[in-house]
Write a protein that holds these residues in place. Sequence first.
Motif, PDB file in Angstrom:
ATOM      1  N   ALA A 180      -0.714   4.450  -8.924  1.00 57.98           N
ATOM      2  CA  ALA A 180      -1.054   4.208  -7.530  1.00 57.98           C
ATOM      3  C   ALA A 180      -0.442   2.901  -7.059  1.00 57.98           C
ATOM      4  CB  ALA A 180      -2.576   4.173  -7.365  1.00 57.98           C
ATOM      5  N   ALA A 181      -0.377   1.926  -7.967  1.00 59.81           N
ATOM      6  CA  ALA A 181       0.110   0.606  -7.589  1.00 59.81           C
ATOM      7  C   ALA A 181       1.627   0.562  -7.543  1.00 59.81           C
ATOM      8  CB  ALA A 181      -0.409  -0.437  -8.572  1.00 59.81           C
ATOM      9  N   GLN A 182       2.263   1.391  -8.366  1.00 60.36           N
ATOM     10  CA  GLN A 182       3.703   1.263  -8.588  1.00 60.36           C
ATOM     11  C   GLN A 182       4.554   1.363  -7.309  1.00 60.36           C
ATOM     12  OE1 GLN A 182       5.722   4.447  -9.670  1.00 60.36           O
ATOM     13  NE2 GLN A 182       6.981   3.624 -11.314  1.00 60.36           N
ATOM     14  N   PRO A 183       4.262   2.320  -6.384  1.00 58.12           N
ATOM     15  CA  PRO A 183       5.124   2.394  -5.197  1.00 58.12           C
ATOM     16  C   PRO A 183       5.119   1.103  -4.374  1.00 58.12           C
ATOM     17  CG  PRO A 183       3.774   4.354  -5.370  1.00 58.12           C
ATOM     18  CD  PRO A 183       3.283   3.409  -6.414  1.00 58.12           C
ATOM     19  N   ALA A 191       2.178  -4.959 -11.748  1.00 55.90           N
ATOM     20  CA  ALA A 191       1.440  -3.809 -11.251  1.00 55.90           C
ATOM     21  C   ALA A 191       0.258  -3.450 -12.148  1.00 55.90           C
ATOM     22  CB  ALA A 191       2.362  -2.599 -11.114  1.00 55.90           C
ATOM     23  N   MET A 192       0.040  -4.216 -13.198  1.00 54.25           N
ATOM     24  CA  MET A 192      -1.160  -4.002 -14.008  1.00 54.25           C
ATOM     25  C   MET A 192      -2.050  -5.235 -14.021  1.00 54.25           C
ATOM     26  SD  MET A 192       0.015  -1.795 -17.268  1.00 54.25           S
ATOM     27  CE  MET A 192      -1.439  -0.834 -17.561  1.00 54.25           C
ATOM     28  N   ALA A 193      -1.653  -6.297 -13.319  1.00 51.91           N
ATOM     29  CA  ALA A 193      -2.480  -7.506 -13.290  1.00 51.91           C
ATOM     30  C   ALA A 193      -3.552  -7.327 -12.241  1.00 51.91           C
ATOM     31  CB  ALA A 193      -1.622  -8.722 -12.980  1.00 51.91           C
ATOM     32  N   TRP A 194      -4.803  -7.540 -12.663  1.00 48.25           N
ATOM     33  CA  TRP A 194      -5.914  -7.155 -11.814  1.00 48.25           C
ATOM     34  C   TRP A 194      -5.936  -7.920 -10.501  1.00 48.25           C
ATOM     35  CZ3 TRP A 194     -10.187  -9.536  -9.789  1.00 48.25           C
ATOM     36  CH2 TRP A 194     -11.118  -8.667  -9.202  1.00 48.25           C
ATOM     37  N   ASP A 195      -5.692  -9.232 -10.541  1.00 47.82           N
ATOM     38  CA  ASP A 195      -5.802  -9.996  -9.295  1.00 47.82           C
ATOM     39  C   ASP A 195      -4.736  -9.580  -8.290  1.00 47.82           C
ATOM     40  OD1 ASP A 195      -3.889 -11.028 -10.918  1.00 47.82           O
ATOM     41  OD2 ASP A 195      -4.361 -13.141 -10.556  1.00 47.82           O
ATOM     42  N   ARG A 196      -3.546  -9.224  -8.804  1.00 51.74           N
ATOM     43  CA  ARG A 196      -2.500  -8.778  -7.868  1.00 51.74           C
ATOM     44  C   ARG A 196      -2.804  -7.382  -7.353  1.00 51.74           C
ATOM     45  NH1 ARG A 196       2.838 -11.781 -10.062  1.00 51.74           N
ATOM     46  NH2 ARG A 196       1.658 -13.498 -10.949  1.00 51.74           N
ATOM     47  N   LEU A 197      -3.364  -6.552  -8.221  1.00 51.36           N
ATOM     48  CA  LEU A 197      -3.760  -5.215  -7.778  1.00 51.36           C
ATOM     49  C   LEU A 197      -4.743  -5.340  -6.620  1.00 51.36           C
ATOM     50  CD1 LEU A 197      -4.367  -3.326 -11.137  1.00 51.36           C
ATOM     51  CD2 LEU A 197      -2.598  -2.856  -9.474  1.00 51.36           C
ATOM     52  N   LEU A 198      -5.711  -6.249  -6.774  1.00 54.28           N
ATOM     53  CA  LEU A 198      -6.746  -6.410  -5.752  1.00 54.28           C
ATOM     54  C   LEU A 198      -6.115  -6.840  -4.434  1.00 54.28           C
ATOM     55  CD1 LEU A 198      -9.808  -6.264  -5.434  1.00 54.28           C
ATOM     56  CD2 LEU A 198      -9.871  -8.722  -5.799  1.00 54.28           C
ATOM     57  N   ALA A 199      -5.130  -7.722  -4.521  1.00 55.64           N
ATOM     58  CA  ALA A 199      -4.500  -8.218  -3.303  1.00 55.64           C
ATOM     59  C   ALA A 199      -3.735  -7.107  -2.583  1.00 55.64           C
ATOM     60  CB  ALA A 199      -3.558  -9.377  -3.648  1.00 55.64           C
ATOM     61  N   ALA A 201      -4.436  -3.774  -2.922  1.00 53.14           N
ATOM     62  CA  ALA A 201      -5.135  -2.485  -3.027  1.00 53.14           C
ATOM     63  C   ALA A 201      -5.153  -1.700  -1.723  1.00 53.14           C
ATOM     64  CB  ALA A 201      -6.565  -2.707  -3.525  1.00 53.14           C
ATOM     65  N   LYS A 202      -5.078  -2.403  -0.595  1.00 50.63           N
ATOM     66  CA  LYS A 202      -5.132  -1.706   0.710  1.00 50.63           C
ATOM     67  C   LYS A 202      -4.029  -0.666   0.848  1.00 50.63           C
ATOM     68  CE  LYS A 202      -7.132  -5.213   3.678  1.00 50.63           C
ATOM     69  NZ  LYS A 202      -6.973  -6.319   2.709  1.00 50.63           N
ATOM     70  N   ALA A 203      -2.880  -0.982   0.245  1.00 50.28           N
ATOM     71  CA  ALA A 203      -1.717  -0.122   0.468  1.00 50.28           C
ATOM     72  C   ALA A 203      -1.619   1.027  -0.535  1.00 50.28           C
ATOM     73  CB  ALA A 203      -0.448  -0.975   0.398  1.00 50.28           C
ATOM     74  N   PHE A 204      -2.561   1.079  -1.495  1.00 51.30           N
ATOM     75  CA  PHE A 204      -2.452   2.123  -2.523  1.00 51.30           C
ATOM     76  C   PHE A 204      -2.804   3.488  -1.960  1.00 51.30           C
ATOM     77  CE2 PHE A 204      -3.536  -1.004  -6.166  1.00 51.30           C
ATOM     78  CZ  PHE A 204      -2.346  -1.659  -5.920  1.00 51.30           C
ATOM     79  N   ASP A 205      -2.273   4.500  -2.630  1.00 48.32           N
ATOM     80  CA  ASP A 205      -2.608   5.867  -2.260  1.00 48.32           C
ATOM     81  C   ASP A 205      -4.076   6.141  -2.596  1.00 48.32           C
ATOM     82  OD1 ASP A 205      -2.723   8.485  -1.748  1.00 48.32           O
ATOM     83  OD2 ASP A 205      -1.494   9.135  -3.450  1.00 48.32           O
ATOM     84  N   PRO A 206      -4.916   6.390  -1.572  1.00 52.98           N
ATOM     85  CA  PRO A 206      -6.352   6.529  -1.854  1.00 52.98           C
ATOM     86  C   PRO A 206      -6.685   7.701  -2.778  1.00 52.98           C
ATOM     87  CG  PRO A 206      -5.869   6.993   0.458  1.00 52.98           C
ATOM     88  CD  PRO A 206      -4.628   6.444  -0.136  1.00 52.98           C
ATOM     89  N   ALA A 207      -5.971   8.820  -2.614  1.00 47.41           N
ATOM     90  CA  ALA A 207      -6.304   9.994  -3.425  1.00 47.41           C
ATOM     91  C   ALA A 207      -6.125   9.707  -4.912  1.00 47.41           C
ATOM     92  CB  ALA A 207      -5.436  11.176  -3.003  1.00 47.41           C
ATOM     93  N   LEU A 208      -5.051   9.003  -5.215  1.00 47.16           N
ATOM     94  CA  LEU A 208      -4.769   8.686  -6.614  1.00 47.16           C
ATOM     95  C   LEU A 208      -5.812   7.721  -7.164  1.00 47.16           C
ATOM     96  CD1 LEU A 208      -2.541   9.716  -8.343  1.00 47.16           C
ATOM     97  CD2 LEU A 208      -1.162   7.745  -7.791  1.00 47.16           C
ATOM     98  N   LEU A 209      -6.208   6.750  -6.325  1.00 48.56           N
ATOM     99  CA  LEU A 209      -7.241   5.802  -6.732  1.00 48.56           C
ATOM    100  C   LEU A 209      -8.566   6.508  -7.012  1.00 48.56           C
ATOM    101  CD1 LEU A 209      -7.234   2.492  -4.664  1.00 48.56           C
ATOM    102  CD2 LEU A 209      -6.865   2.814  -7.084  1.00 48.56           C
ATOM    103  N   ASN A 210      -8.906   7.464  -6.120  1.00 49.16           N
ATOM    104  CA  ASN A 210     -10.168   8.198  -6.316  1.00 49.16           C
ATOM    105  C   ASN A 210     -10.198   8.869  -7.674  1.00 49.16           C
ATOM    106  OD1 ASN A 210     -10.853   7.529  -3.777  1.00 49.16           O
ATOM    107  ND2 ASN A 210     -10.393   9.533  -2.875  1.00 49.16           N
ATOM    108  N   SER A 268     -13.259  -0.780  -3.636  1.00 47.40           N
ATOM    109  CA  SER A 268     -13.845  -1.251  -2.382  1.00 47.40           C
ATOM    110  C   SER A 268     -12.796  -1.935  -1.513  1.00 47.40           C
ATOM    111  CB  SER A 268     -14.977  -2.232  -2.654  1.00 47.40           C
ATOM    112  OG  SER A 268     -15.826  -1.719  -3.643  1.00 47.40           O
ATOM    113  N   ALA A 269     -11.746  -2.461  -2.168  1.00 48.18           N
ATOM    114  CA  ALA A 269     -10.724  -3.161  -1.396  1.00 48.18           C
ATOM    115  C   ALA A 269      -9.849  -2.193  -0.611  1.00 48.18           C
ATOM    116  CB  ALA A 269      -9.859  -4.004  -2.324  1.00 48.18           C
ATOM    117  N   ASN A 270      -9.920  -0.914  -0.915  1.00 50.55           N
ATOM    118  CA  ASN A 270      -9.122   0.081  -0.195  1.00 50.55           C
ATOM    119  C   ASN A 270     -10.041   0.891   0.711  1.00 50.55           C
ATOM    120  OD1 ASN A 270      -7.730   2.422   0.567  1.00 50.55           O
ATOM    121  ND2 ASN A 270      -6.321   2.178  -1.147  1.00 50.55           N
ATOM    122  N   PRO A 271      -9.953   0.676   2.028  1.00 54.09           N
ATOM    123  CA  PRO A 271     -10.925   1.314   2.921  1.00 54.09           C
ATOM    124  C   PRO A 271     -10.830   2.842   2.918  1.00 54.09           C
ATOM    125  CG  PRO A 271      -9.187   0.185   4.154  1.00 54.09           C
ATOM    126  CD  PRO A 271      -9.014  -0.191   2.732  1.00 54.09           C
ATOM    127  N   ALA A 272      -9.647   3.389   2.614  1.00 54.56           N
ATOM    128  CA  ALA A 272      -9.495   4.842   2.697  1.00 54.56           C
ATOM    129  C   ALA A 272     -10.012   5.543   1.446  1.00 54.56           C
ATOM    130  CB  ALA A 272      -8.030   5.196   2.911  1.00 54.56           C
TER     131      ALA A 272
END
Lengths: 483, 221
Positions: A180-183, A191-199, A201-210, A268-272
């Motif tokens: 989800a993070a890679q694109p 793309a595997m570091a948690w703090d950067r992922l959090l920053a 996260a809004k742009a990630f694909d929500p379906a994949l995150l779910n 939670s950081a990804n509203p979708a």
Amino acid sequence: MNDVGFSAVTALLVVPASTALLLVLLPGYRVGARLNVGAALLSLLAAFTLFEARPDANLYLRVDDFNIYLIVLNNLVSFTTSVFSASYIAHELDTGRLTPAYLRFYHAMYQALLFAMNLALLANNIGLLWVAIELATLITVLMVGLYRTRAALEAAWKYFILGSLGIALALFGTILVYLAAQPTMGEGLPAMAWDRLLAHAKAFDPALLNLAFVFLLLGYGTKAGLVPLHAWLPDAHAEGPTPISAVLSGLLLNVALYAVLRFKMLMSANPAALAPGPLMVILGLLSLLFAGLMLYRRGDIKRLFAYSSIEHMGIITFAFGMGGPLANFAGLLHMTMHSLTKSAIFFAVGHISQVKGTQRISTIRGLTVTHPTLGWGLVAGVIAIAGMPPFGVFMSEFLVVSSTFARQPLLALPLVIGLLLAFGTLLWRVHGVAFGKPDGGPAAPVQASILPLLAHLALVLIAGIWLPGPLVAWFLHVAVLLG
Amino acid sequence: MRGLAFDIAHLLAGGMVVVSFLLLYQDRVYALLNVFALHSLVLALAVGWQAYIQEAHHLYVTAGIALIFKAVVIPTALHRIVQRLGIHRTLEVVGGVGRDMLAGTALVALAILVMLPVTAGADALAREDLAFALAVVLLGLLLMVTRQNAVSLVVGFMSLENGLVLAAAGARGMPLAVEISVAFSVLIALIVIGVFLFRIRERFDSVDMQAMDTFREGRRK
């Protein structure tokens, strides 16, 4: 200052790891036990240093407001448990349940487990987090099977199968998070570091995150002992050495839950994306009610408290699932209180089963008469864990219930039923153990170190009466972070 | 070249699903182990191909581990254990092979239905790979659930793990892929072979999980 922080983090990892290696080479269990205590104390000191100086986060490790308190708690309980273990294990050697060779192995594994848990808590990289939790699983499987009895082997086997299934599911979830993070974040480590992922996260694909979160919740939830994936937990607690039960209940379950919470923050950081709360509320309630019912017919005292751990993990998961500052605050407080209280109970239970030579509740009677210190220690611990007033667990449970009543009265109903159920059965089961008629036989002398037990209970009692201001402020701050 | 690269990756990943099905209907221990070796061999080829087309050299290490450790060392060791311990050579299947095959087909359909819509944004290669990987994972789970004896459980778990390695290799540029496959190999090697099968035999005279399952708390009272 950052150098100090960096060396503290290094010490948290290097001290247990090198001690583990040293313990493998050292013969003689007395030296081993002392070294074990000493190394745990060193790690604890290093953990305290983190309050003063924190290293900057890098791609692998990170210390922030959330994990720092778990790191301190982790090392504190590991230290007290190592003190308890020193007196416990000497007795096991006397009765011939363990041989010196196994003890050497045991002490080395204890430090290795401490290393794995510290690594999991410090990890900033979700891959590293997974590797650390896998390592912890591996070590605890070996520890649970330590006695080599039929029951211990079955428990270890069951734990191995269910634990590795959980670990496998969690890995699949981790891979999906990376995908989800890679694109947006490109390939490679960031793309595997948690703090950067959090920053990002809004742009990630929500379906994949779910989808990832479902796998992660089930995977790490297995390790946290959530119903319906809890089946390994009571067996592993009942059949392994008691210090390991204390560490499993008090610490490893927290570590697994911590992993779930990290990913919850990401969601939670990804509203979708799907709201992670309801899923956790459901699993939490299920665990609470199921464990409440199962407590009723336990015949084995360690198994009884293992089910109580499932119950409390359920409460904590429920609290974090409800979310919001108050419920999160309660969840954090409950995590701490449960760790301290449950390990204290296992300290008492360990010595009790040694002096009585059995873990069966029906043959342990009238402890307050035969072994007053242990008996009253157990009573105090059970009163605390059942959630009665002067102790800290009461406060956190009260906060969970009241915050739920304020927001979702309908959910509060099953919550209260579960709490009352567990409360009643625990007190009822332990009443006979503590106050029943002692069965003849001269009381065996106790060579127990009561200190760790008393220290934990004192902390829980103090927390119940008065929480220091800075601690409250700081819990509140983390509660807001958790969303 | 792009088309061919994709086709071969697709073929190898699909091959793993097919071999997973083969695992499902084996009723002899040795055959099961041989098919598992084939499973790992296909995995090694698939990961090696990913390493080649992604130009990710660390994946060759993962492929090498799969080839040497999982396709040769573990099956050979398990062969010897089965021989030495005189485990029953035939495997019981709970509920029959036909039902398992149907359930397996349903699981593959599920994996594809879940993964393809979700990964619409990702590139085609990763999508297909991931869908197949999830299918292999689910088939491994099915194998674990429907078998009673320890050898099948272990083989089921290892095939599940092969699926995870396939997924990790398919995720382009995923770091730590090597470390993860090493961690898994250690997990398997240390516990399964070193400790359990021998100890279980020592204590139980059987590696049949049903025989072990007599211990329950309720019956001890």
